[in-house]
Design an enzyme around this catalytic site. Sequence first.
Site, PDB file in Angstrom:
ATOM      1  N   ARG A 223       0.881  -1.085   0.075  1.00  0.00           N
ATOM      2  CA  ARG A 223       0.188  -0.095   0.082  1.00  0.00           C
ATOM      3  C   ARG A 223       0.867   1.249   0.102  1.00  0.00           C
ATOM      4  NH1 ARG A 223      -1.988   0.740   4.342  1.00  0.00           N
ATOM      5  NH2 ARG A 223      -1.534  -0.882   5.323  1.00  0.00           N
TER       6      ARG A 223
ATOM      7  N   TYR B 281      -1.572  -3.670  -6.796  1.00  0.00           N
ATOM      8  CA  TYR B 281      -1.302  -4.128  -5.646  1.00  0.00           C
ATOM      9  C   TYR B 281      -2.856  -4.086  -4.809  1.00  0.00           C
ATOM     10  CZ  TYR B 281      -0.432  -5.250  -0.702  1.00  0.00           C
ATOM     11  OH  TYR B 281      -0.481  -5.892   0.364  1.00  0.00           O
TER      12      TYR B 281
ATOM     13  N   LYS C 238      -9.884  -2.331   1.794  1.00  0.00           N
ATOM     14  CA  LYS C 238      -9.440  -1.063   2.459  1.00  0.00           C
ATOM     15  C   LYS C 238     -10.408   0.288   1.997  1.00  0.00           C
ATOM     16  CE  LYS C 238      -6.949  -3.981   4.473  1.00  0.00           C
ATOM     17  NZ  LYS C 238      -5.917  -3.917   5.767  1.00  0.00           N
TER      18      LYS C 238
ATOM     19  N   HIS D 129     -10.438  -2.392  11.459  1.00  0.00           N
ATOM     20  CA  HIS D 129      -9.400  -3.182  10.945  1.00  0.00           C
ATOM     21  C   HIS D 129      -9.236  -4.386  11.737  1.00  0.00           C
ATOM     22  CE1 HIS D 129      -4.867  -3.541   9.446  1.00  0.00           C
ATOM     23  NE2 HIS D 129      -5.852  -4.305   8.756  1.00  0.00           N
TER      24      HIS D 129
ATOM     25  N   SER E 232      -1.330  -3.732  10.284  1.00  0.00           N
ATOM     26  CA  SER E 232      -0.983  -4.652   8.876  1.00  0.00           C
ATOM     27  C   SER E 232       0.378  -5.355   9.394  1.00  0.00           C
ATOM     28  CB  SER E 232      -0.617  -3.636   7.887  1.00  0.00           C
ATOM     29  OG  SER E 232      -1.875  -2.990   7.454  1.00  0.00           O
TER      30      SER E 232
ATOM     31  N   CYS F 210       0.598  -7.613  11.543  1.00  0.00           N
ATOM     32  CA  CYS F 210       0.886  -7.931  12.993  1.00  0.00           C
ATOM     33  C   CYS F 210       0.027  -8.976  13.606  1.00  0.00           C
ATOM     34  CB  CYS F 210       0.653  -6.456  13.791  1.00  0.00           C
ATOM     35  SG  CYS F 210       1.915  -5.311  13.436  1.00  0.00           S
TER      36      CYS F 210
ATOM     37  N   ASP G 275      -9.491  -9.693   8.784  1.00  0.00           N
ATOM     38  CA  ASP G 275      -9.048  -8.269   8.446  1.00  0.00           C
ATOM     39  C   ASP G 275     -10.019  -7.373   8.752  1.00  0.00           C
ATOM     40  OD1 ASP G 275      -6.517  -7.012   7.353  1.00  0.00           O
ATOM     41  OD2 ASP G 275      -7.832  -6.375   5.809  1.00  0.00           O
TER      42      ASP G 275
ATOM     43  N   ARG H 223       1.889 -12.498  -0.787  1.00  0.00           N
ATOM     44  CA  ARG H 223       0.416 -12.677  -0.142  1.00  0.00           C
ATOM     45  C   ARG H 223      -0.268 -13.891  -0.830  1.00  0.00           C
ATOM     46  NH1 ARG H 223      -1.793  -8.837   3.778  1.00  0.00           N
ATOM     47  NH2 ARG H 223      -0.125  -7.383   4.180  1.00  0.00           N
TER      48      ARG H 223
HETATM   49  P1  GTP Z   1      -2.627  -7.788   7.333  1.00  0.00           P
HETATM   50  O1  GTP Z   1      -3.061  -8.718   6.477  1.00  0.00           O
HETATM   51  O2  GTP Z   1      -1.229  -6.990   6.630  1.00  0.00           O
HETATM   52  O3  GTP Z   1      -3.592  -7.037   7.829  1.00  0.00           O
HETATM   53  O4  GTP Z   1      -1.668  -8.492   8.481  1.00  0.00           O
HETATM   54  P2  GTP Z   1      -2.116  -9.496   9.813  1.00  0.00           P
HETATM   55  O5  GTP Z   1      -2.483  -8.741  10.730  1.00  0.00           O
HETATM   56  O6  GTP Z   1      -3.203 -10.415   9.202  1.00  0.00           O
HETATM   57  O7  GTP Z   1      -0.740 -10.376   9.963  1.00  0.00           O
HETATM   58  P3  GTP Z   1      -0.529 -11.846   9.873  1.00  0.00           P
HETATM   59  O8  GTP Z   1      -1.186 -12.708  10.546  1.00  0.00           O
HETATM   60  O9  GTP Z   1      -0.528 -12.343   8.382  1.00  0.00           O
HETATM   61  O10 GTP Z   1       1.110 -11.903  10.388  1.00  0.00           O
HETATM   62  C1  GTP Z   1       2.096 -11.381   9.944  1.00  0.00           C
HETATM   63  C2  GTP Z   1       3.388 -11.592  10.008  1.00  0.00           C
HETATM   64  O11 GTP Z   1       3.492 -11.860  11.453  1.00  0.00           O
HETATM   65  C3  GTP Z   1       3.692 -13.098   9.569  1.00  0.00           C
HETATM   66  O12 GTP Z   1       5.045 -13.166   9.023  1.00  0.00           O
HETATM   67  C4  GTP Z   1       3.444 -14.039  10.846  1.00  0.00           C
HETATM   68  O13 GTP Z   1       4.085 -15.192  10.577  1.00  0.00           O
HETATM   69  C5  GTP Z   1       3.835 -13.197  11.856  1.00  0.00           C
HETATM   70  N1  GTP Z   1       2.950 -13.192  13.346  1.00  0.00           N
HETATM   71  C6  GTP Z   1       1.815 -13.598  13.309  1.00  0.00           C
HETATM   72  N2  GTP Z   1       1.604 -14.099  14.663  1.00  0.00           N
HETATM   73  C7  GTP Z   1       2.509 -14.092  15.203  1.00  0.00           C
HETATM   74  C8  GTP Z   1       2.924 -14.267  16.499  1.00  0.00           C
HETATM   75  O14 GTP Z   1       1.925 -14.580  17.618  1.00  0.00           O
HETATM   76  N3  GTP Z   1       4.270 -14.254  16.833  1.00  0.00           N
HETATM   77  C9  GTP Z   1       5.302 -13.920  16.206  1.00  0.00           C
HETATM   78  N4  GTP Z   1       6.599 -13.926  16.571  1.00  0.00           N
HETATM   79  N5  GTP Z   1       5.051 -13.617  14.686  1.00  0.00           N
HETATM   80  C10 GTP Z   1       3.469 -13.792  14.366  1.00  0.00           C
HETATM   81  C1  SPV Z   2      -3.087  -4.736   5.147  1.00  0.00           C
HETATM   82  O1  SPV Z   2      -2.127  -3.755   4.778  1.00  0.00           O
HETATM   83  O2  SPV Z   2      -3.647  -4.352   6.227  1.00  0.00           O
HETATM   84  C2  SPV Z   2      -3.493  -5.727   4.410  1.00  0.00           C
HETATM   85  C3  SPV Z   2      -3.216  -5.930   3.058  1.00  0.00           C
HETATM   86  O3  SPV Z   2      -4.575  -6.431   4.905  1.00  0.00           O
HETATM   87  S1  SPV Z   2      -4.230  -4.643   2.008  1.00  0.00           S
HETATM   88  O4  SPV Z   2      -5.200  -5.337   1.658  1.00  0.00           O
HETATM   89  O5  SPV Z   2      -3.087  -4.637   0.772  1.00  0.00           O
HETATM   90  O6  SPV Z   2      -4.134  -3.388   2.554  1.00  0.00           O
HETATM   91 MN    MN Z   3      -5.056  -5.420   6.991  1.00  0.00          MN
END
Ligand code: GTP
Ligand code: SPV
Ligand code: MN
Length: 590
Positions: free
Chosen positions: A81, A209, A218, A238, A260, A262, A287, A375
């Site tokens: 983004r 993207y 979003k 979110h 994002s 996290c 999400d 992704r």
């Molecule tokens: P968006 O799609 O961007 O909104 O992200 P999200 O909040 O859904 O994050 P996601 O669960 O995809 O995790 C992002 C990264 O953090 C990945 O590389 C995961 O492996 C890592 N991660 C997720 N949960 C944990 C956790 O509990 N501990 C650690 N150390 N890493 C984590």
């Molecule tokens: C984020 O960045 O929080 C996402 C991926 O969930 S996107 O849809 O590209 O914003």
């Molecule tokens: Mn997101």
Amino acid sequence: MAKPAVHPAASSPDMPEAVARWVQEVRALTEPKAVHVCTGSDAEAAELTEQLVRAGELLPLNAERYPRCYLYRSNPNDVARVEHLTFVCTKSEADAGPNNHWMAPDAAHRKMDELFRGAMRGRTMYVVPYCMGPIDSPYARCGVEITDSPYVALSMRLMTRMGDAALARIGRDGVFVRGLHSIGELDPERRFIMHFPEELSIKSFGSGYGGNALLGKKCHALRIASWQARTEGWLAEHMLLLALESPAGETHYVAAAFPSACGKTNLAMLVPPASMPGWKVRTLGDDIAWLHPGPDGRLWAINPEAGYFGVAPGTNAKSNRNAYDMVRHDTIFTNVALTAEGDPWWEGLEGTPAIDWQGRPYDPKNGPAAHPNSRFTVSARNNPCYAAESDAAAGVPLSAIIFGGRRRALAPLVFEARDWRHGVLVGAGVASETTAAITGKVGVLRRDPMAMKPFAGYNFGDYWQHWLAIGERLTRPPKLFHVNWFRQDAGGRFLWPGFGENLRVLKWMIERVAGRAGALDTPIGAMPAREDLDLDGLELPPASLAELLAVDAPAWRSDLAHLAGEFDQYGARLPPVMRRELDEVLKRFG
Ligand code: GTP
Ligand code: SPV
Ligand code: MN
């Protein structure tokens, strides 16, 4: 201008008049060679896929091990983004707030229409009707995205309820969000994502993207919807949404807002550790959640989406077995690497990459094999722990809302807000280290209130006021918590094992909700004592746990002083309650 060929559905009597008129306007402006109105059928998806494969834009993956899976490589300058190119265009600049980039609507329309003029020449224009939320839900809202990218049309089919049913609902509703998108020339100098909340419209140019191009996500379900939600008395957030079932068969619904990349997808798909038998997590969303005060005084939630656009790196059989299995079929991968056998590959998986995300032979000198923001796009139906309640028209009642961020220091593993108002302060205080999900520097700590910094479609001062007002309407509000899975020791290692083990924290929360778990009162809120957490079967050095549950008073005082400084930017729009809640925490520190 030559008269373009029109897909039969474009003149179908079923197309609502307002949609047809807008399609004609856009056609006149962008001059596509053809118009295709998406129906959402399997045959249509197969046709789009075949066309993308023929054009070399989708690469079929190893068909035996990854049936019906494809790789899409976006332009290397277009992999995340772009917050600096994202604008909220309200009549009054103050309504967009210091938390958004702003442009006057007239100027923004002029700028965008200049970019869109003739932009689809030689290309097909796809008209993509979609519904955010269960198609029969009073909480669902529809939109139409017009795009010249078949990849976007195909992705929208995975991510939303797309096609005929949505078009029929638009006819009944009479209202829809207009999202106009063109990939343009993928020139970062000619790339803008503009939102017009007062007109319920979006114009996005120059990026293919996810978050910039899949406009239901979003742009609509957060930026436009948050504005709509404020005028209609609900919240667009979110947040992931999960169902947590205890061994006794008690189910609690929990939403969580993390910035994002996290951990939302991972928490929403959590696999319980072997040492906690009988616990189950099912996913309603990963999400976005739309929250409505219900007639029973509880807060009800739906997931407006129907698929996941999830982070690939870090996903493996150990960290998240559910996600690992989910993407083994019918998935589009974006910017991952490849093995010699044509399997998708990213950091955290076993095996070795042969080709990097840019299609070059893998060389560690070029950095990671998969892009850190690579992704997967997949239907929620692929999820082994998909919750059937995802389709409930009324949504599910929340027991808890969790805020969290990625902070190597300060924020403890978990704490509980004293009440809703204090919880709004806790949400407003969320800070997190930036990730690869946004173009720019990674690892920089910044405030990301409610994980909505990039997504709130209006002034944060008004937004917090709206959160407070929603709380006033709840007689049985969810409990509000804050977590941090990302505390590090001096050597940069995570103190908490995370992933499945996060269930131990969820368990404490729902036992707090049920009034069964103990806690210590601290200035920042209630925290579990060591014995309040179920740590059976977890090997965690006592020193790590002590650090995870510590409250460092001087560091908190300085963090709160920083937050108070942030609040200053909102001037008279800052609800006085926020300042009072902050002072209250400072007072507790003495
Ligand atoms: P968006 O799609 O961007 O909104 O992200 P999200 O909040 O859904 O994050 P996601 O669960 O995809 O995790 C992002 C990264 O953090 C990945 O590389 C995961 O492996 C890592 N991660 C997720 N949960 C944990 C956790 O509990 N501990 C650690 N150390 N890493 C984590
Ligand atoms: C984020 O960045 O929080 C996402 C991926 O969930 S996107 O849809 O590209 O914003
Ligand atoms: Mn997101």
